[in-house]
Enzyme design. Structure first.
Site, PDB file in Angstrom:
ATOM      1  N   ASP A  79       1.185   5.523 -32.285  1.00 14.31           N
ATOM      2  CA  ASP A  79       2.381   6.361 -32.341  1.00 14.31           C
ATOM      3  C   ASP A  79       3.381   5.890 -33.397  1.00 14.31           C
ATOM      4  O   ASP A  79       4.337   6.607 -33.698  1.00 14.31           O
ATOM      5  CB  ASP A  79       3.075   6.387 -30.976  1.00 14.31           C
ATOM      6  CG  ASP A  79       2.308   7.203 -29.960  1.00 14.31           C
ATOM      7  OD1 ASP A  79       1.623   8.167 -30.364  1.00 14.31           O
ATOM      8  OD2 ASP A  79       2.380   6.878 -28.764  1.00 14.31           O
ATOM      9  N   GLN A 102      -5.489   7.140 -22.949  1.00 12.23           N
ATOM     10  CA  GLN A 102      -5.371   8.283 -22.054  1.00 12.23           C
ATOM     11  C   GLN A 102      -6.698   8.586 -21.378  1.00 12.23           C
ATOM     12  O   GLN A 102      -6.749   8.837 -20.167  1.00 12.23           O
ATOM     13  CB  GLN A 102      -4.863   9.506 -22.826  1.00 12.23           C
ATOM     14  CG  GLN A 102      -3.460   9.348 -23.371  1.00 12.23           C
ATOM     15  CD  GLN A 102      -3.045  10.538 -24.218  1.00 12.23           C
ATOM     16  OE1 GLN A 102      -3.790  11.511 -24.365  1.00 12.23           O
ATOM     17  NE2 GLN A 102      -1.857  10.460 -24.791  1.00 12.23           N
ATOM     18  N   LYS A 148      -2.163  15.103 -32.651  1.00 13.59           N
ATOM     19  CA  LYS A 148      -0.979  14.804 -31.841  1.00 13.59           C
ATOM     20  C   LYS A 148      -0.147  16.083 -31.717  1.00 13.59           C
ATOM     21  O   LYS A 148      -0.669  17.196 -31.833  1.00 13.59           O
ATOM     22  CB  LYS A 148      -0.194  13.650 -32.480  1.00 13.59           C
ATOM     23  CG  LYS A 148      -0.888  12.298 -32.397  1.00 13.59           C
ATOM     24  CD  LYS A 148      -0.869  11.764 -30.979  1.00 13.59           C
ATOM     25  CE  LYS A 148      -1.344  10.335 -30.892  1.00 13.59           C
ATOM     26  NZ  LYS A 148      -1.229   9.785 -29.527  1.00 13.59           N
ATOM     27  N   ARG A 173       0.092  14.721 -37.826  1.00 16.13           N
ATOM     28  CA  ARG A 173       1.102  13.785 -38.318  1.00 16.13           C
ATOM     29  C   ARG A 173       0.765  13.222 -39.697  1.00 16.13           C
ATOM     30  O   ARG A 173       1.670  12.852 -40.450  1.00 16.13           O
ATOM     31  CB  ARG A 173       1.301  12.655 -37.300  1.00 16.13           C
ATOM     32  CG  ARG A 173       2.070  13.113 -36.070  1.00 16.13           C
ATOM     33  CD  ARG A 173       2.262  12.013 -35.047  1.00 16.13           C
ATOM     34  NE  ARG A 173       3.110  12.494 -33.946  1.00 16.13           N
ATOM     35  CZ  ARG A 173       3.243  11.894 -32.784  1.00 16.13           C
ATOM     36  NH1 ARG A 173       2.589  10.761 -32.545  1.00 16.13           N
ATOM     37  NH2 ARG A 173       4.038  12.393 -31.852  1.00 16.13           N
ATOM     38  N   LYS A 200       7.730   5.101 -22.394  1.00 19.64           N
ATOM     39  CA  LYS A 200       7.215   6.382 -21.917  1.00 19.64           C
ATOM     40  C   LYS A 200       5.872   6.229 -21.206  1.00 19.64           C
ATOM     41  O   LYS A 200       5.648   6.811 -20.138  1.00 19.64           O
ATOM     42  CB  LYS A 200       7.093   7.371 -23.080  1.00 19.64           C
ATOM     43  CG  LYS A 200       6.697   8.767 -22.623  1.00 19.64           C
ATOM     44  CD  LYS A 200       6.934   9.833 -23.670  1.00 19.64           C
ATOM     45  CE  LYS A 200       6.003   9.734 -24.836  1.00 19.64           C
ATOM     46  NZ  LYS A 200       6.007  10.971 -25.665  1.00 19.64           N
ATOM     47  N   SER A 201       4.985   5.433 -21.782  1.00 17.85           N
ATOM     48  CA  SER A 201       3.666   5.260 -21.173  1.00 17.85           C
ATOM     49  C   SER A 201       3.767   4.679 -19.770  1.00 17.85           C
ATOM     50  O   SER A 201       3.093   5.130 -18.835  1.00 17.85           O
ATOM     51  CB  SER A 201       2.802   4.341 -22.047  1.00 17.85           C
ATOM     52  OG  SER A 201       2.517   4.937 -23.285  1.00 17.85           O
ATOM     53  N   SER A 226      -9.011   5.519 -26.821  1.00 18.53           N
ATOM     54  CA  SER A 226      -7.992   6.351 -26.202  1.00 18.53           C
ATOM     55  C   SER A 226      -7.606   5.775 -24.848  1.00 18.53           C
ATOM     56  O   SER A 226      -8.404   5.779 -23.906  1.00 18.53           O
ATOM     57  CB  SER A 226      -8.484   7.793 -26.019  1.00 18.53           C
ATOM     58  OG  SER A 226      -7.558   8.542 -25.246  1.00 18.53           O
ATOM     59  N   ARG A 240       8.486  12.474 -33.323  1.00 19.21           N
ATOM     60  CA  ARG A 240       8.338  11.259 -34.127  1.00 19.21           C
ATOM     61  C   ARG A 240       8.476  11.550 -35.619  1.00 19.21           C
ATOM     62  O   ARG A 240       8.968  10.694 -36.372  1.00 19.21           O
ATOM     63  CB  ARG A 240       7.020  10.559 -33.806  1.00 19.21           C
ATOM     64  CG  ARG A 240       6.919  10.155 -32.342  1.00 19.21           C
ATOM     65  CD  ARG A 240       5.870   9.113 -32.070  1.00 19.21           C
ATOM     66  NE  ARG A 240       5.663   8.978 -30.630  1.00 19.21           N
ATOM     67  CZ  ARG A 240       6.413   8.253 -29.821  1.00 19.21           C
ATOM     68  NH1 ARG A 240       7.450   7.591 -30.308  1.00 19.21           N
ATOM     69  NH2 ARG A 240       6.147   8.189 -28.530  1.00 19.21           N
ATOM     70  N   ARG A 244      -3.611  21.524 -28.096  1.00 20.60           N
ATOM     71  CA  ARG A 244      -4.225  20.201 -28.212  1.00 20.60           C
ATOM     72  C   ARG A 244      -5.504  20.119 -27.384  1.00 20.60           C
ATOM     73  O   ARG A 244      -5.596  20.681 -26.289  1.00 20.60           O
ATOM     74  CB  ARG A 244      -3.232  19.111 -27.783  1.00 20.60           C
ATOM     75  CG  ARG A 244      -2.030  19.059 -28.704  1.00 20.60           C
ATOM     76  CD  ARG A 244      -0.962  18.107 -28.211  1.00 20.60           C
ATOM     77  NE  ARG A 244      -1.414  16.719 -28.257  1.00 20.60           N
ATOM     78  CZ  ARG A 244      -0.644  15.691 -27.890  1.00 20.60           C
ATOM     79  NH1 ARG A 244       0.573  15.905 -27.426  1.00 20.60           N
ATOM     80  NH2 ARG A 244      -1.107  14.462 -27.979  1.00 20.60           N
TER      81      ARG A 244
END
Length: 437
Positions: free
Chosen positions: A318, A168, A345, A349, A23-24, A166, A394, A122
């Protein structure tokens, strides 16, 4: 949301399968393809909902994005993004929206970003802060939550030290830095996944990376021209984690997962499972698109609890939900610290895993940035629960994997969202012998 999906204990898992594309890397391939001049052909792209939203977003921002077949896409960019006519809907994808905001900030445009109810809750401040230092501005809800409108252009380069690890944030700053005046530098105290740096080089950019006493430095000069390039997306290790752990905890199982990404910044789960006693073998290692890939074989193993080094968290952030499932079947406690990011997330989680494990008869204690699972050993997890996923893909897949090895079936309250990262999850697991329906 699909109701009543249940995993039932049964026979061993066996066979070979290729998990969906990473996905990344899929997100980054689309974004950099849109920023480049000319054509980028992508093979093996993940066609989950998150990535499809990014494909649509790049089309809204002026690129020509075309699906040509199963996992095969073509992106034609012209070196710049254009102001979109409508809001950019990123669905449930935190990666998508944060990276796209970084890319868009480099151009003189205004773009409104939104998403589903989960994404709108978020925080985006961690990306907006450095983009603001570079000269971008935004208008939106308190705390930088979506929807918000970002205005870019006339950026200046900065040297930035993210306050928390991070990939991102790093990627957003680097993508903005492509259009900034001067040289942008990011210094990470703990190295995070480096797909953006690798892919920038594949598109023709000059990127400097080195390790120093104060962390990993990544430097990128503004004004560089990207050229379209062919890319092949390897299988996602975060998706491979679910059949991998299911094989380790289900008696008699042995499975092989093909073409899995082996990037060192993503290999934390395999290292951890091996330390727990997991029998995992890497075969047929090769390189595809600048990334190491290989076939990962796993067989059912007697696991032991360990303390996971906190500095490993960025390389497996993740995968902690499915690691918690493996820990429930280990002998003794497994301690996971430095995982506070999991609380922001798609859902919290840490809390979701602690509650679900307790419902399945496996004790877990949570802290602000930690989770400790008291392992029950092989065949020691009762199961028999209906688990709340809070809409998190997830969490859903983790407890379905648990249900295959528990004494009684485990059901989850929704499954449609699994398609955000792992379309075909139940089919792949079923082909290996899992009873999930």
């Amino acid at each position: 949301m699909q109701e009543g999906l249940t995993a039932r204990p049964g026979g061993p898992l066996a066979g070979r399968a290729r998990p969906p594309g990473d996905k990344s890397i899929s997100h980054r391939a689309l974004i950099l393809g849109a920023l480049a001049h000319g054509e980028t052909r992508i093979e093996g792209m993940l066609e989950g909902e998150d990535v499809i939203h990014t494909a649509e977003a790049m089309g809204e921002l002026g690129a020509l994005v075309t699906r040509e077949g199963d996992g095969r896409w073509r992106v034609r960019g012209h070196g710049a993004l254009a102001e979109p006519e409508a809001a950019i809907d990123c669905g449930n994808s935190g990666t998508g929206v944060r990276l796209i905001m970084g890319a868009a900030a480099a151009f003189p445009l205004a773009a409104t970003f939104t998403g589903d109810i989960s994404l709108r809750a978020r925080p985006m401040g961690r990306v907006l802060r450095p983009l603001g230092e570079m000269g971008a501005s935004w208008l939106g809800r308190e705390g930088g939550r979506l929807p918000l409108t970002l205005k870019g252009g006339a950026l200046r380069a900065i040297a930035y030290r993210p306050p928390e690890p991070s990939a991102q944030v790093k990627s957003a700053v680097l993508l903005a830095g492509l259009g900034a005046e001067g040289t942008t530098e990011v210094v990470e105290a703990q190295p995070t996944r480096d797909h953006t740096e690798r892919m920038l080089i594949a598109f023709g950019a000059a990127v400097q990376t080195w390790d120093a006493v104060d962390g990993r430095h990544v430097r990128l000069a503004g004004g560089q021209r990207l050229e379209g390039t062919p890319l092949r997306v390897p299988a996602d290790p975060s998706s491979a984690a679910f059949p991998l752990v299911a094989a380790l905890i289900t008696p008699g199982s042995e499975v092989t997962l093909e073409g899995v990404l082996l990037n060192p910044t993503r290999a934390g789960l395999i290292a951890t499972l091996r330390e727990m006693g997991g029998e995992i073998e890497i075969r047929n290692v090769r390189e595809e698109g600048g990334e190491a890939v290989g076939d990962v074989a796993a067989r059912c193993s007697a696991l032991i609890g360990i303390e996971v080094p906190p500095e490993r968290a960025p390389s497996m952030i993740d995968e902690y939900p499915i690691l918690a499932v493996a820990a429930a079947f280990a002998e003794g406690p497994t301690v996971m610290r430095g995982i506070g990011e999991l609380r922001v997330k798609e859902t919290d989680r840490i809390a979701a895993m602690a509650a679900g494990l307790a419902a399945c008869g496996a004790a877990a204690a949570e802290g602000p940035d930690s989770l400790v699972v008291a392992g029950r050993g092989a065949n020691g997890v009762a199961g028999g629960a209906h688990v709340r996923t809070h809409g998190d893909h997830r969490i859903a897949m983790s407890f379905l994997a648990l249900g295959l090895a528990a004494r009684r079936p485990v059901s989850v309250d929704g499954a449609t969202m699994i398609a955000t990262s792992f379309p075909g999850f139940t089919a792949l697991m079923g082909a290996l012998g899992a009873d999930i329906a």
